[in-house]
Write a protein that holds these residues in place. Structure first.
Motif, PDB file in Angstrom:
ATOM      1  N   VAL A 175       5.231  -1.342   1.669  1.00  0.00           N
ATOM      2  CA  VAL A 175       5.908  -2.226   0.716  1.00  0.00           C
ATOM      3  C   VAL A 175       7.423  -2.052   0.799  1.00  0.00           C
ATOM      4  O   VAL A 175       8.184  -3.009   0.647  1.00  0.00           O
ATOM      5  CB  VAL A 175       5.397  -1.958  -0.715  1.00  0.00           C
ATOM      6  CG1 VAL A 175       6.236  -2.720  -1.745  1.00  0.00           C
ATOM      7  CG2 VAL A 175       3.927  -2.365  -0.841  1.00  0.00           C
ATOM      8  N   ALA A 176       7.870  -0.833   1.096  1.00  0.00           N
ATOM      9  CA  ALA A 176       9.302  -0.557   1.229  1.00  0.00           C
ATOM     10  C   ALA A 176       9.881  -1.120   2.521  1.00  0.00           C
ATOM     11  O   ALA A 176      11.103  -1.108   2.720  1.00  0.00           O
ATOM     12  CB  ALA A 176       9.555   0.945   1.152  1.00  0.00           C
TER      13      ALA A 176
ATOM     14  N   LEU B 258      -5.139  -2.508  -3.588  1.00  0.00           N
ATOM     15  CA  LEU B 258      -3.935  -2.018  -4.266  1.00  0.00           C
ATOM     16  C   LEU B 258      -2.684  -2.322  -3.442  1.00  0.00           C
ATOM     17  O   LEU B 258      -1.610  -2.599  -3.991  1.00  0.00           O
ATOM     18  CB  LEU B 258      -4.056  -0.513  -4.523  1.00  0.00           C
ATOM     19  CG  LEU B 258      -5.108  -0.116  -5.575  1.00  0.00           C
ATOM     20  CD1 LEU B 258      -5.303   1.396  -5.583  1.00  0.00           C
ATOM     21  CD2 LEU B 258      -4.709  -0.611  -6.953  1.00  0.00           C
ATOM     22  N   ASN B 259      -2.815  -2.280  -2.114  1.00  0.00           N
ATOM     23  CA  ASN B 259      -1.715  -2.633  -1.222  1.00  0.00           C
ATOM     24  C   ASN B 259      -1.314  -4.091  -1.429  1.00  0.00           C
ATOM     25  O   ASN B 259      -0.125  -4.419  -1.554  1.00  0.00           O
ATOM     26  CB  ASN B 259      -2.152  -2.387   0.230  1.00  0.00           C
ATOM     27  CG  ASN B 259      -1.057  -2.660   1.250  1.00  0.00           C
ATOM     28  OD1 ASN B 259      -0.559  -3.766   1.349  1.00  0.00           O
ATOM     29  ND2 ASN B 259      -0.715  -1.645   2.023  1.00  0.00           N
ATOM     30  N   GLY B 260      -2.326  -4.973  -1.473  1.00  0.00           N
ATOM     31  CA  GLY B 260      -2.048  -6.386  -1.672  1.00  0.00           C
ATOM     32  C   GLY B 260      -1.372  -6.658  -2.998  1.00  0.00           C
ATOM     33  O   GLY B 260      -0.423  -7.458  -3.085  1.00  0.00           O
ATOM     34  N   ILE B 261      -1.834  -5.974  -4.046  1.00  0.00           N
ATOM     35  CA  ILE B 261      -1.245  -6.144  -5.377  1.00  0.00           C
ATOM     36  C   ILE B 261       0.191  -5.619  -5.400  1.00  0.00           C
ATOM     37  O   ILE B 261       1.105  -6.269  -5.913  1.00  0.00           O
ATOM     38  CB  ILE B 261      -2.101  -5.425  -6.432  1.00  0.00           C
ATOM     39  CG1 ILE B 261      -3.449  -6.143  -6.588  1.00  0.00           C
ATOM     40  CG2 ILE B 261      -1.375  -5.363  -7.771  1.00  0.00           C
ATOM     41  CD1 ILE B 261      -4.451  -5.399  -7.454  1.00  0.00           C
TER      42      ILE B 261
ATOM     43  N   GLN C  40       3.670  -7.631  -6.285  1.00  0.00           N
ATOM     44  CA  GLN C  40       4.526  -7.219  -7.397  1.00  0.00           C
ATOM     45  C   GLN C  40       5.955  -6.934  -6.941  1.00  0.00           C
ATOM     46  O   GLN C  40       6.888  -7.017  -7.746  1.00  0.00           O
ATOM     47  CB  GLN C  40       3.915  -5.990  -8.083  1.00  0.00           C
ATOM     48  CG  GLN C  40       2.635  -6.299  -8.851  1.00  0.00           C
ATOM     49  CD  GLN C  40       1.998  -5.070  -9.469  1.00  0.00           C
ATOM     50  OE1 GLN C  40       2.170  -3.945  -8.971  1.00  0.00           O
ATOM     51  NE2 GLN C  40       1.257  -5.256 -10.545  1.00  0.00           N
ATOM     52  N   ALA C  41       6.109  -6.602  -5.664  1.00  0.00           N
ATOM     53  CA  ALA C  41       7.447  -6.359  -5.110  1.00  0.00           C
ATOM     54  C   ALA C  41       8.086  -7.645  -4.578  1.00  0.00           C
ATOM     55  O   ALA C  41       9.159  -7.596  -3.960  1.00  0.00           O
ATOM     56  CB  ALA C  41       7.357  -5.320  -3.990  1.00  0.00           C
TER      57      ALA C  41
ATOM     58  N   SER D 175      -3.515  -3.698 -13.744  1.00  0.00           N
ATOM     59  CA  SER D 175      -3.505  -4.801 -14.707  1.00  0.00           C
ATOM     60  C   SER D 175      -3.385  -6.142 -14.008  1.00  0.00           C
ATOM     61  O   SER D 175      -3.442  -7.194 -14.642  1.00  0.00           O
ATOM     62  CB  SER D 175      -2.333  -4.630 -15.687  1.00  0.00           C
ATOM     63  OG  SER D 175      -1.095  -4.599 -14.978  1.00  0.00           O
ATOM     64  N   ALA D 176      -3.217  -6.117 -12.694  1.00  0.00           N
ATOM     65  CA  ALA D 176      -3.030  -7.348 -11.925  1.00  0.00           C
ATOM     66  C   ALA D 176      -4.281  -7.677 -11.126  1.00  0.00           C
ATOM     67  O   ALA D 176      -5.036  -6.796 -10.719  1.00  0.00           O
ATOM     68  CB  ALA D 176      -1.838  -7.194 -10.989  1.00  0.00           C
TER      69      ALA D 176
END
Length: 479
Positions: A89-90, A105-108, A112-113, A323-324
């Motif tokens: 993500v970074a 979780l990676n996709g979420i 979110q980023a 929560s997403a």
């Protein structure tokens, strides 16, 4: 004199310009930064084998806009999915290899980023959910998930094993927040904790639910196959990267297809390579990747594996681990693996419909009898031999084990299959329902073994308590 100096200056300038024109321009550089999980051996054909056999360079594009490209290939190994996701993500990684729960979780996290990562291929999986499991210390009185109530259970938070554990507890009515104490622990810490009894159980992802028992550090009580919810490991890529360099994405997937072919031809040899690189014992790697393995290598994005991703997304929301929500249909993109299969001469549609595991040998190595029932088959890996021997039944393999020991040969590992699920088990860890005629059926669960034995007026034993039936000792050896 002044004119002479001027002409010299002009001449030098012309030479400099012509020299610059004749000097080859610096090649364009394209980074290929890949995050792997070497010890998570279901990622082997996406990372470890591609890297160690130097397969990627064979399939990277070299023509057209890529003719003068210099590839900057970067490999980074991670112990689990969450830190890999953070780096991806970074922007520090272009590709990532991980299981379904951390992939969701990676996709979420990427959304979110304000970014987007996509799931583009499978590496390995089980349509039945096998692979993740729960282990306890060797002498623990715990034999089922229900016995974990009030216990201290460790698990790598955010991993596929974490998702499996939450689901397993909820399925029998235990509240993960109140009925057990969950602590985050990576596999390297967990092995020591199990030996020292500082945790009551550990939920592990591939291959640790098999590795710890193989090393004598734990006993397995539960496997994800019990849920019958598909699980898989796969490949993610930054969507922006895939849009800019689609041919590079296809090239990596072609290298993965080649790694899969290589492994299938000689699983023993490449299980040994996994051990050399990761320290994960070759016998355990073979349990996963050999014939009738715990999971199957499969590049296709099968509907069952997509269902597993949806279940993971729903479970994480239901149990308040995020929560997403994630739109799995948008998250998964099969265009790149379809192109890679076409370029590699592989029928993607055939892969989608293929469900059978790599078959076991056709004949019993001791008697020559046909191996007709895979769920009853067994195997022995003899020290010093390059190929694993196969047997029609656990009883036949037990007789072979006695013969090998009498000959002074060391058995590296003996494998049997759970009569209920077909899951490959370490023979020393299984429970056996022994019939009066000496026939044996293996089980992961002691409860299942006891029920089976009771219905057939037999006994429940473990491997060292089982004796070879006289009828088996009289069978002729295979020609």
């Amino acid at each position: 004199m002044t004119k002479l100096c001027s002409w010299r200056w002009v001449l030098c300038l012309v030479i400099a310009v012509l020299g610059a024109a004749c000097t080859p321009s610096e090649k364009k550089s394209i980074r290929i930064a890949i995050g792997t999980q070497d010890a998570t051996i279901n990622c082997a054909t996406g990372g470890l084998l591609v890297r160690e056999l130097d397969l990627l360079k064979r399939y990277l594009p070299r023509e057209g806009p890529y003719e003068d490209v210099r590839y900057d290939i970067v490999w980074r190994d991670f112990s689990s999915g969450p830190p890999l996701t953070a780096e991806m993500v970074a922007g520090g990684l272009d590709f990532g290899m991980m299981a379904d729960f951390p992939a969701v979780l990676n996709g979420i996290a990427s959304e979110q980023a304000g970014k987007r990562n996509i799931y583009i291929a499978t590496l390995s999986g089980s349509v039945a959910g096998a692979g993740n499991g729960i282990v306890v210390p060797i002498d623990s009185p715990v034999h089922s998930v229900a016995d974990l109530k009030g216990k201290r259970v460790s698990v790598p938070f955010g991993s596929a094993a974490h998702g499996m554990l939450l689901r397993a507890l909820s399925d029998i009515g235990l509240d993960p927040e109140r009925d057990v104490t969950l602590v985050s622990q990576q596999p390297a810490e967990a092995e020591a904790a199990l030996r020292e009894n500082t945790v009551d159980a550990h939920a592990g992802f591939v291959p640790f639910a098999e590795l710890f028992p193989f090393r004598g550090a734990a006993r397995k009580i539960y496997d994800g196959a019990t849920t019958q919810i598909p699980t898989s490991h796969g490949v993610l890529v930054r969507a922006a990267y895939a849009k800019e360099h689609p041919e590079v994405v296809v090239g990596l997937l072609r290298a993965i297809i080649e790694a899969d072919r290589i492994f299938e031809r000689d699983p023993e040899r490449y299980s040994e390579l996994i051990e050399q690189v990761t320290g994960v014992d070759a016998e355990v790697a073979y349990m996963f990747h050999g014939p009738l393995g715990i999971q199957t290598r499969d590049v296709a994005l099968k509907p069952q594996f997509l269902r597993g991703l949806r279940v993971a997304a729903d479970t994480l929301v239901l149990l308040k681990r995020t929560s997403a929500s994630l739109d799995v249909d948008r998250f998964v993109d099969d265009r790149y693996i379809r192109q890679a299969c076409a370029a590699s001469g592989v029928s993607y549609e055939e892969r989608l419909s293929r469900h059978a595991k790599v078959p076991i040998a056709q004949r019993d190595a001791r008697t020559g009898a046909a191996i007709a029932e895979p769920k009853r088959a067994a195997q022995i890996w003899v020290n010093g031999e390059g190929k694993v021997r196969s047997y029609a039944s656990a009883a036949s393999a037990l007789a072979a084990r006695h013969e090998l020991r009498a000959q002074g040969k060391r058995v590296r590992a003996m494998f049997v299959h759970d009569r209920h699920t077909g899951l490959k088990l370490l023979a020393e860890q299984a429970w056996y329902a022994e019939a009066p005629d000496g026939d044996l059926d293996a089980f992961l669960s002691k409860d299942y073994a006891e029920t089976w034995a009771r219905e057939r007026k037999g006994d429940v034993r473990q491997l060292d308590d089982v004796r070879v039936h006289p009828a088996l000792e009289q069978q002729a050896a295979a020609p």
